[in-house]
Design an enzyme around this catalytic site. Structure first.
Site, PDB file in Angstrom:
ATOM      1  N   GLN A   1      -6.297  15.395 -43.830  1.00 59.89           N
ATOM      2  CA  GLN A   1      -4.759  15.069 -43.013  1.00 59.89           C
ATOM      3  C   GLN A   1      -4.373  15.584 -42.034  1.00 59.89           C
ATOM      4  O   GLN A   1      -5.121  15.215 -41.359  1.00 59.89           O
ATOM      5  CB  GLN A   1      -4.442  16.856 -43.379  1.00 59.89           C
ATOM      6  CG  GLN A   1      -4.667  17.924 -45.227  1.00 59.89           C
ATOM      7  CD  GLN A   1      -4.036  17.556 -46.233  1.00 59.89           C
ATOM      8  OE1 GLN A   1      -2.242  17.308 -46.338  1.00 59.89           O
ATOM      9  NE2 GLN A   1      -4.102  16.232 -46.936  1.00 59.89           N
TER      10      GLN A   1
ATOM     11  N   TRP B   1       1.791  18.834 -37.086  1.00 58.73           N
ATOM     12  CA  TRP B   1       1.947  18.977 -38.461  1.00 58.73           C
ATOM     13  C   TRP B   1       3.340  18.415 -39.391  1.00 58.73           C
ATOM     14  O   TRP B   1       4.285  18.910 -38.513  1.00 58.73           O
ATOM     15  CB  TRP B   1       1.784  20.522 -39.351  1.00 58.73           C
ATOM     16  CG  TRP B   1       1.375  20.565 -40.990  1.00 58.73           C
ATOM     17  CD1 TRP B   1       0.057  20.015 -41.109  1.00 58.73           C
ATOM     18  CD2 TRP B   1       2.056  20.212 -41.862  1.00 58.73           C
ATOM     19  NE1 TRP B   1       0.235  20.063 -42.623  1.00 58.73           N
ATOM     20  CE2 TRP B   1       1.763  20.077 -43.252  1.00 58.73           C
ATOM     21  CE3 TRP B   1       3.529  20.736 -41.999  1.00 58.73           C
ATOM     22  CZ2 TRP B   1       1.982  19.977 -44.739  1.00 58.73           C
ATOM     23  CZ3 TRP B   1       3.965  19.916 -43.101  1.00 58.73           C
ATOM     24  CH2 TRP B   1       3.605  19.955 -44.562  1.00 58.73           C
TER      25      TRP B   1
ATOM     26  N   ASP C   1      -6.838  19.940 -43.468  1.00 60.28           N
ATOM     27  CA  ASP C   1      -8.230  20.068 -43.659  1.00 60.28           C
ATOM     28  C   ASP C   1      -8.809  18.941 -43.464  1.00 60.28           C
ATOM     29  O   ASP C   1      -8.564  17.521 -43.972  1.00 60.28           O
ATOM     30  CB  ASP C   1      -8.101  20.662 -45.343  1.00 60.28           C
ATOM     31  CG  ASP C   1      -6.825  20.869 -45.469  1.00 60.28           C
ATOM     32  OD1 ASP C   1      -6.668  22.288 -44.458  1.00 60.28           O
ATOM     33  OD2 ASP C   1      -5.951  21.636 -46.319  1.00 60.28           O
TER      34      ASP C   1
HETATM   35  C1  FRU Z   1      -4.710  24.413 -45.913  1.00 56.58           C
HETATM   36  C2  FRU Z   1      -3.333  23.441 -46.807  1.00 56.58           C
HETATM   37  C3  FRU Z   1      -3.738  23.038 -48.083  1.00 56.58           C
HETATM   38  C4  FRU Z   1      -2.837  21.610 -48.051  1.00 56.58           C
HETATM   39  C5  FRU Z   1      -2.449  21.286 -46.531  1.00 56.58           C
HETATM   40  C6  FRU Z   1      -1.681  20.969 -46.242  1.00 56.58           C
HETATM   41  O1  FRU Z   1      -5.136  24.228 -44.923  1.00 56.58           O
HETATM   42  O2  FRU Z   1      -2.331  24.174 -46.587  1.00 56.58           O
HETATM   43  O3  FRU Z   1      -3.570  23.941 -48.925  1.00 56.58           O
HETATM   44  O4  FRU Z   1      -3.175  21.160 -49.081  1.00 56.58           O
HETATM   45  O5  FRU Z   1      -3.225  22.178 -45.974  1.00 56.58           O
HETATM   46  O6  FRU Z   1      -1.476  20.045 -45.019  1.00 56.58           O
END
Ligand code: FRU
Length: 489
Positions: A55, A63, A39
């Protein structure tokens, strides 16, 4: 003083980023350069420059423990990498610094508001809203964190799914909206208010999914535009329909007006983007008053298919887009700054298209291409195809069916090594068989703007750059005007 975890991320970036060849990066779409990006966060104007955080997991292309990566720009096209801004180095965010937003404070500091994911005493997980202050490069987490925790939640609100605060200035202080999952299984956007951005209180439920738009509502953004209150959010577990919302994770725009209790009286609902790769968008207001949106140019459900395994990064942002509300609809167009990057103009007007046609000077993979099509000749006009990223066995097609008023995008030959969601059809407005398609191509993406921004549709592509052909075909005869600019970036 920066933490060991943040120093490690910054050292890693300092060592790796300079070794990455620009030839493997998108030309004008943001990536982390190294590691994983999802994000957009903290998209804000600060001291005359636009900052974007994201992110970020620097060490691998999947991730993991969320950090905040950081870039900035003056024109939304040329971006400068800055050192990693935050690492999950506190007890209340040890499981990740999740999404959030940023504002410039009256005293000149940059405030980041984000979700800290921490542990509960029984080994569970808890999400709270936290703050960091900085100068545009270095950020220090507030000693009073968290500033919003489960004590402020309304009855039935979840402390496990409570995230992604979007802060903005109001006449009498600050307001933040955050996503929540209620005990009845509905997603909701909650509002909080504060006189000083540190002390917060609950201020009402802006909207909830009411069993229609999925469950958890992520990444809300609430702003005023063209006389309307606009709420944009990213619902999970939506039961989509083929022509509009996607199944699973999608984006939703609610347009209406805020009531005194801060609930949104809805006048219109729409998907934000009709493509396959658009999630968690966030907006800012530019210095000259434009509302600009940027999103993660990816779909959660296809992240595990790595088209080009050797790339040092995974995840890109969309091109920022200017927003308007017109006749109850959200209109999106590429930021006007892109026009300054246009090279030579190649134009062909009133070209009759039937058989497959290529046109002199119309090709490339870093392009701003506009094609206007209408029925031509005497035969019935039943289909028009615009093919891009064509060659070496690759091809991505955009197919307009004037009788059905649909556009079908097929990227099954765009370089994805396995079958993922590759086709997306959406309905377009009936304009008597006419349509205008503006296509922005970069090394790994295609963004389509239909009829002056009435709809946008975003797709990641992975065809190699040698696949730079563009061709046109029709069933029946179409008349087309074509304007093509190479982007010099
Ligand atoms: C959306 C999300 C958010 C969270 C983030 C974690 O893509 O799930 O709700 O803060 O990604 O990386």
């Amino acid at each position: 003083m920066i933490s060991v975890l943040l120093a490690r991320a910054r050292d890693y970036e300092a060592e790796r980023l300079p070794k990455i060849s620009p030839a493997v990066l998108p030309r004008f779409h943001v990536t982390g350069g190294v590691g994983w990006l999802n994000d957009p966060n903290g998209f804000s104007l600060y001291r005359g420059e636009y900052h974007l955080f994201f992110q970020y997991y620097p060490y691998a292309t999947h991730w993991s423990d969320m950090h905040w990566g950081h870039v900035k720009t003056r024109d939304f096209i040329h971006w400068e990498h800055l050192p990693c801004a935050m690492a999950p180095d506190m007890q209340y965010d040890c499981r990740g610094c999740f999404s959030g937003s940023a504002v410039e404070l009256p005293d000149g500091r940059h405030l980041l508001m984000y979700t800290g994911v921490g542990n509960t005493s029984d080994g569970g997980e808890v999400q709270t809203q936290c703050i960091a202050f900085g100068d545009g490069v270095d950020y220090e987490k507030y000693e009073g964190n968290p500033v919003i925790d489960s004590k402020l939640l309304p009855e039935g609100g979840s402390s496990v799914h409570f995230r992604d605060p979007k802060i903005c200035k109001t006449d009498d202080g600050w307001r933040a909206v955050a996503g929540n999952l209620c005990s009845d299984g509905n997603g909701a956007v909650l509002m909080f208010k504060s006189p000083d951005a540190l002390n917060w209180q609950y201020a009402g439920k802006v909207a909830s999914s009411d069993n229609r738009f999925g469950r958890m509502w992520e990444c809300p953004d609430l702003f005023r535009l063209d006389g309307k209150d606009v709420l944009i959010l990213s619902p999970q577990e939506v039961r989509g329909d083929n022509l509009d919302f996607l199944n699973g994770n999608t984006t939703l725009c609610l347009i209406g007006s805020l009531a005194p209790d801060n609930s949104l009286n809805r006048e219109a609902e729409q998907t934000v983007d009709y493509g396959l790769d658009f999630y968690a968008p966030q907006t800012l207001l530019t210095a000259d008053g434009r509302r600009v949106i940027i999103a993660w140019m990816q779909y959660w459900n296809s992240v595990d298919v790595r088209p080009v395994k050797e790339l040092p990064f995974f995840g890109q942002m969309t091109l920022p887009r200017e927003l308007r509300v017109e006749n109850g609809r959200l209109i999106q167009n590429p930021v006007r700054e892109l026009e300054a990057c246009r090279g030579e103009r190649v134009a062909h007007s009133k070209v009759m298209i039937a058989e497959k046609t290529e046109l002199p000077g119309v090709n490339g993979r870093c392009l701003d291409l506009t094609v206007s099509v209408r029925p031509g000749g005497s035969g019935e006009f039943r289909r028009f195809n615009l093919n891009v990223a064509e060659g070496c066995g690759y091809l991505t097609s955009i197919c307009f069916h004037p009788n059905e008023n649909t556009v079908l995008v097929d990227r099954s030959k765009s370089g994805w090594p396995q079958e993922v969601m590759n086709r997306k059809m959406f309905a377009v407005d009936d304009k008597n068989g006419e349509i205008t398609l503006r296509i922005i191509l970069d090394r790994y993406s295609m963004e389509i703007f239909v009829n002056g921004g009435e709809q946008a549709a975003t797709f990641v592509l992975f065809a190699p750059e040698e696949a730079d052909g563009i061709s046109f075909e029709a069933e029946g005869t179409a008349e087309a005007d074509i304007e093509c600019f190479t982007l010099l970036i």
